[in-house]
Scaffold this motif. Structure first.
Motif, mmCIF file in Angstrom:
data_model
loop_
_atom_site.group_PDB
_atom_site.id
_atom_site.type_symbol
_atom_site.label_atom_id
_atom_site.label_comp_id
_atom_site.label_asym_id
_atom_site.label_seq_id
_atom_site.Cartn_x
_atom_site.Cartn_y
_atom_site.Cartn_z
ATOM 1 N N THR A 33 86.186 4.095 -16.777
ATOM 2 C CA THR A 33 86.513 2.693 -17.042
ATOM 3 C C THR A 33 87.094 2.019 -15.808
ATOM 4 N N THR A 34 87.696 2.807 -14.914
ATOM 5 C CA THR A 34 88.177 2.272 -13.641
ATOM 6 C C THR A 34 87.212 2.715 -12.546
ATOM 7 N N PRO A 35 86.412 1.799 -11.988
ATOM 8 C CA PRO A 35 85.434 2.175 -10.966
ATOM 9 C C PRO A 35 86.110 2.758 -9.726
ATOM 10 N N PHE A 36 85.386 3.663 -9.066
ATOM 11 C CA PHE A 36 85.920 4.324 -7.879
ATOM 12 C C PHE A 36 84.876 4.252 -6.763
ATOM 13 N N ILE A 37 85.315 3.922 -5.564
ATOM 14 C CA ILE A 37 84.434 3.851 -4.404
ATOM 15 C C ILE A 37 84.935 4.824 -3.350
ATOM 16 N N LYS A 38 84.050 5.694 -2.877
ATOM 17 C CA LYS A 38 84.409 6.637 -1.812
ATOM 18 C C LYS A 38 83.668 6.253 -0.536
ATOM 19 N N LEU A 39 84.434 5.964 0.515
ATOM 20 C CA LEU A 39 83.849 5.623 1.794
ATOM 21 C C LEU A 39 83.530 6.880 2.575
ATOM 22 N N LYS A 40 82.539 6.774 3.444
ATOM 23 C CA LYS A 40 82.231 7.889 4.318
ATOM 24 C C LYS A 40 83.349 8.054 5.345
ATOM 25 N N ILE A 41 83.647 9.287 5.698
ATOM 26 C CA ILE A 41 84.701 9.545 6.676
ATOM 27 C C ILE A 41 84.200 9.140 8.061
ATOM 28 N N ASN A 76 78.958 -5.649 3.451
ATOM 29 C CA ASN A 76 80.058 -4.695 3.562
ATOM 30 C C ASN A 76 79.955 -3.913 4.876
ATOM 31 N N PRO A 77 80.947 -4.002 5.745
ATOM 32 C CA PRO A 77 80.868 -3.303 7.042
ATOM 33 C C PRO A 77 81.232 -1.828 6.944
ATOM 34 N N TYR A 78 81.742 -1.380 5.787
ATOM 35 C CA TYR A 78 82.212 -0.004 5.646
ATOM 36 C C TYR A 78 81.161 0.849 4.937
ATOM 37 N N PRO A 79 80.705 1.915 5.559
ATOM 38 C CA PRO A 79 79.691 2.778 4.919
ATOM 39 C C PRO A 79 80.251 3.488 3.696
ATOM 40 N N VAL A 80 79.490 3.445 2.608
ATOM 41 C CA VAL A 80 79.926 4.021 1.332
ATOM 42 C C VAL A 80 79.177 5.322 1.083
ATOM 43 N N GLU A 81 79.891 6.349 0.646
ATOM 44 C CA GLU A 81 79.256 7.612 0.282
ATOM 45 C C GLU A 81 78.762 7.556 -1.154
ATOM 46 N N TYR A 82 79.625 7.109 -2.069
ATOM 47 C CA TYR A 82 79.208 6.940 -3.454
ATOM 48 C C TYR A 82 80.184 6.018 -4.176
ATOM 49 N N VAL A 83 79.700 5.482 -5.287
ATOM 50 C CA VAL A 83 80.565 4.735 -6.202
ATOM 51 C C VAL A 83 80.450 5.408 -7.559
ATOM 52 N N ASP A 84 81.516 5.408 -8.308
ATOM 53 C CA ASP A 84 81.525 6.071 -9.609
ATOM 54 C C ASP A 84 81.892 5.054 -10.679
ATOM 55 N N PHE A 85 80.900 4.702 -11.482
ATOM 56 C CA PHE A 85 81.114 3.757 -12.576
ATOM 57 C C PHE A 85 81.163 4.472 -13.926
ATOM 58 N N SER A 86 81.249 5.790 -13.892
ATOM 59 C CA SER A 86 81.254 6.545 -15.149
ATOM 60 C C SER A 86 82.603 6.433 -15.862
ATOM 61 N N LYS A 124 78.146 -1.329 -16.753
ATOM 62 C CA LYS A 124 77.729 -0.566 -15.584
ATOM 63 C C LYS A 124 76.631 -1.293 -14.814
ATOM 64 N N ALA A 125 75.742 -1.962 -15.532
ATOM 65 C CA ALA A 125 74.705 -2.751 -14.858
ATOM 66 C C ALA A 125 75.338 -3.906 -14.090
ATOM 67 N N ARG A 126 76.339 -4.548 -14.686
ATOM 68 C CA ARG A 126 77.024 -5.660 -14.007
ATOM 69 C C ARG A 126 77.752 -5.159 -12.766
ATOM 70 N N LEU A 127 78.431 -4.013 -12.864
ATOM 71 C CA LEU A 127 79.125 -3.447 -11.709
ATOM 72 C C LEU A 127 78.136 -3.041 -10.620
ATOM 73 N N THR A 128 77.023 -2.471 -11.030
ATOM 74 C CA THR A 128 76.002 -2.073 -10.060
ATOM 75 C C THR A 128 75.441 -3.282 -9.335
ATOM 76 N N GLN A 129 75.149 -4.344 -10.080
ATOM 77 C CA GLN A 129 74.619 -5.559 -9.464
ATOM 78 C C GLN A 129 75.604 -6.121 -8.449
ATOM 79 N N GLY A 130 76.882 -6.170 -8.808
ATOM 80 C CA GLY A 130 77.897 -6.673 -7.888
ATOM 81 C C GLY A 130 78.020 -5.800 -6.647
ATOM 82 N N PHE A 131 77.961 -4.484 -6.844
ATOM 83 C CA PHE A 131 78.050 -3.565 -5.707
ATOM 84 C C PHE A 131 76.866 -3.754 -4.763
ATOM 85 N N LEU A 132 75.668 -3.878 -5.299
ATOM 86 C CA LEU A 132 74.476 -4.050 -4.475
ATOM 87 C C LEU A 132 74.534 -5.350 -3.680
#
Length: 251
Positions: A230-238, A218-228, A204-212
């Motif tokens: 095993t398959t990470p999920f990214i939700k973009l803002k509408i 990243n030109p697309y605004p992100v609402e949240y990412v879920d690393f809880s 999770k630390a490695r995924l967080t570092q990569g996301f940051l």
């Protein structure tokens, strides 16, 4: 068998020469402590090391016990570890690992800065100019500078933060323990990083570092990412849809 007086005299002379040479070596002006070769420090300077270690320039280099110097350095709250060795003719080479503040935690009297081990490095009454993440959902009681925080939740969060780079750490504003076993981190731009429980913490630390790092470009605004999971999920803002192009028809 009786020893020859001549041999005894020769032995005494040889021993005297050796002792004289050792005394000369220890107290020779060329072998006096003059410089510190400091490695691993970001905040501490050469003069700080001399002061903390309780040594003086001009002392015989060989009279300084490097293990004692290292021990005194480790007693300073700012230093996590220290190694010391002599470098002829006049230098002490000092390698230190500095304690650096990793997160801030609410206390009964304000806020406390913790290093990666959970040691309280400093206390503050406010959060002005905070440069490190704030841990919320927990509260310290009767902890002061120099105390350790053994709380398992705090230790796990510090382990996560300690796995990030300084640049990555600077992009986090808060790590919140929502309830036992579920944690969310927030970036300085208010993006949620849902970490969940403390399993797979290194991943999770490695995924967080990569996301940051990706967020910088990243030109697309992100609402949240879920690393809880095993398959990470990214939700973009509408984003509002662009109006459809219209063509004016004229006769």
């Amino acid at each position: 068998m009786k020893r020859s007086p001549r041999r005894i005299i020769k032995g005494a002379i040889a021993l005297g020469v050796i002792l004289t040479a050792m005394v000369f070596l220890v107290y020779a002006p060329i072998f006096t402590f003059q410089r510190v070769a400091l490695d691993g420090a970001s905040y501490l300077k050469d003069d700080d090391i001399v002061k903390i270690a309780g040594i003086r320039r001009g002392e015989p280099l060989f009279a300084l016990k490097t293990d004692e110097v290292a021990y005194r350095l480790r007693q300073d709250l700012r230093i996590e570890d220290a190694q010391v060795r002599r470098v002829l003719p006049d230098t002490l080479a000092v390698h230190i690992v500095e304690r650096r503040p990793l997160a801030t935690l609410v206390t009964d009297y304000g806020y406390a800065d913790l290093d990666r081990t959970g040691k309280v490095l400093a206390v503050h009454k406010g959060l002005a100019q905070m440069q490190i993440p704030l841990i919320t959902g927990l509260n310290l009681h009767e902890k002061y500078v120099g105390d350790d925080v053994p709380d398992e939740n705090v230790q796990q969060i510090l382990a996560f933060l300690g796995a990030l780079t300084p640049d990555g750490l600077a992009q986090l504003s808060e790590v919140s323990l929502q309830h036992p076993g579920y944690t969310i981190a927030y970036t300085t731009s208010s993006v949620q990083i849902r970490l969940g429980d403390f399993d797979r913490l290194d991943e999770k630390a490695r995924l967080t570092q990569g996301f940051l790092e990706d967020q910088k470009s990243n030109p697309y605004p992100v609402e949240y990412v879920d690393f809880s999971y095993t398959t990470p999920f990214i939700k973009l803002k509408i984003q509002p849809k662009a109006p459809a192009e219209t063509t004016e028809i004229t006769e």
